[in-house]
Design an enzyme around this catalytic site. Structure first.
Site, PDB file in Angstrom:
ATOM      1  N   HIS A  49      59.539  39.174  87.735  1.00 50.91           N
ATOM      2  CA  HIS A  49      60.379  39.616  86.625  1.00 50.91           C
ATOM      3  C   HIS A  49      59.679  40.758  85.892  1.00 50.91           C
ATOM      4  O   HIS A  49      58.542  41.116  86.228  1.00 50.91           O
ATOM      5  CB  HIS A  49      60.662  38.461  85.655  1.00 50.91           C
TER       6      HIS A  49
HETATM    7  P1  TYD Z   1      57.792  31.957  83.830  1.00 50.98           P
HETATM    8  O1  TYD Z   1      57.139  33.025  83.030  1.00 50.98           O
HETATM    9  O2  TYD Z   1      59.255  32.103  84.130  1.00 50.98           O
HETATM   10  O3  TYD Z   1      56.981  31.784  85.187  1.00 50.98           O
HETATM   11  P2  TYD Z   1      57.167  32.574  86.547  1.00 50.98           P
HETATM   12  O4  TYD Z   1      57.623  33.940  86.157  1.00 50.98           O
HETATM   13  O5  TYD Z   1      55.848  32.556  87.196  1.00 50.98           O
HETATM   14  O6  TYD Z   1      58.192  31.853  87.324  1.00 50.98           O
HETATM   15  O7  TYD Z   1      57.527  30.565  83.120  1.00 50.98           O
HETATM   16  C1  TYD Z   1      57.980  29.363  83.679  1.00 50.98           C
HETATM   17  C2  TYD Z   1      58.480  28.483  82.563  1.00 50.98           C
HETATM   18  O8  TYD Z   1      57.412  28.158  81.680  1.00 50.98           O
HETATM   19  C3  TYD Z   1      59.541  29.168  81.705  1.00 50.98           C
HETATM   20  O9  TYD Z   1      60.823  28.735  82.069  1.00 50.98           O
HETATM   21  C4  TYD Z   1      59.236  28.732  80.299  1.00 50.98           C
HETATM   22  C5  TYD Z   1      57.832  28.224  80.329  1.00 50.98           C
HETATM   23  N1  TYD Z   1      56.879  29.057  79.575  1.00 50.98           N
HETATM   24  C6  TYD Z   1      56.647  28.780  78.239  1.00 50.98           C
HETATM   25  O10 TYD Z   1      57.271  27.887  77.654  1.00 50.98           O
HETATM   26  N2  TYD Z   1      55.703  29.503  77.571  1.00 50.98           N
HETATM   27  C7  TYD Z   1      55.005  30.499  78.162  1.00 50.98           C
HETATM   28  O11 TYD Z   1      54.150  31.140  77.501  1.00 50.98           O
HETATM   29  C8  TYD Z   1      55.267  30.810  79.530  1.00 50.98           C
HETATM   30  C9  TYD Z   1      54.542  31.917  80.226  1.00 50.98           C
HETATM   31  C10 TYD Z   1      56.200  30.060  80.189  1.00 50.98           C
END
Ligand code: TYD
Length: 138
Positions: A49
């Site tokens: 993303h």
């Molecule tokens: P995400 O950044 O979407 O991970 P990736 O891009 O690696 O798939 O994060 C996964 C989930 O974690 C997201 O749906 C919400 C949660 N999250 C938080 O609550 N706080 C944070 O600081 C991060 C990075 C993620």
């Protein structure tokens, strides 16, 4: 500042090495949040993303992984495998993390608190976004 590898101080010592980071010194932002990615099963990909505002600095505190950074026209791969350097990524770039080694630990220092509305999770939307906002991120 554009995407770049930043080397951190490293104090080599027979008792073990020491590195550190100071916000707005070694990295060009204030740290609002730190999160980490671990226990990644082989072959999995994380973080596909872009962010509208978040700037970040990513370190392989343990093990290794690759970060693919895509500006909408070109992709560049950065391999992280040492704890004394990391990758600075400004906002407005599509990035994903892959090729995680067993027991790797990715720590992400972020310039923003978690805000789902800061994410661009759709690649076509990202391409549109790049045209409109990219300049203010560099
Ligand atoms: P995400 O950044 O979407 O991970 P990736 O891009 O690696 O798939 O994060 C996964 C989930 O974690 C997201 O749906 C919400 C949660 N999250 C938080 O609550 N706080 C944070 O600081 C991060 C990075 C993620």
């Amino acid at each position: 500042m554009e995407t770049k590898i930043i080397h951190l101080p490293k104090f080599e010592d027979p008792r073990g090495n020491l590195s550190f980071i100071e916000e707005e010194n070694h990295i060009p932002f204030k740290i609002e949040r730190t999160y980490w990615i671990y226990d990644v099963p082989g072959g999995q990909v994380r973080g596909g993303h872009a962010f509208k505002e978040q700037r970040e600095f990513i370190i392989a505190l343990s093990g290794s992984f690759d970060i693919v950074v895509d500006d909408g026209s070109q992709k560049q791969v950065y391999s992280l495998n040492r704890s004394y350097y990391g990758l600075y990524i400004p906002c407005g770039l599509w990035r994903r993390m892959e090729n995680f080694s067993t027991n790797s630990l990715a720590v992400v220092l972020s310039s923003t608190k978690y805000e789902e509305s800061d994410y661009i999770r759709d690649y076509d939307e990202f391409l549109k976004y790049r045209d409109e906002y990219a300049k203010q991120c560099l």
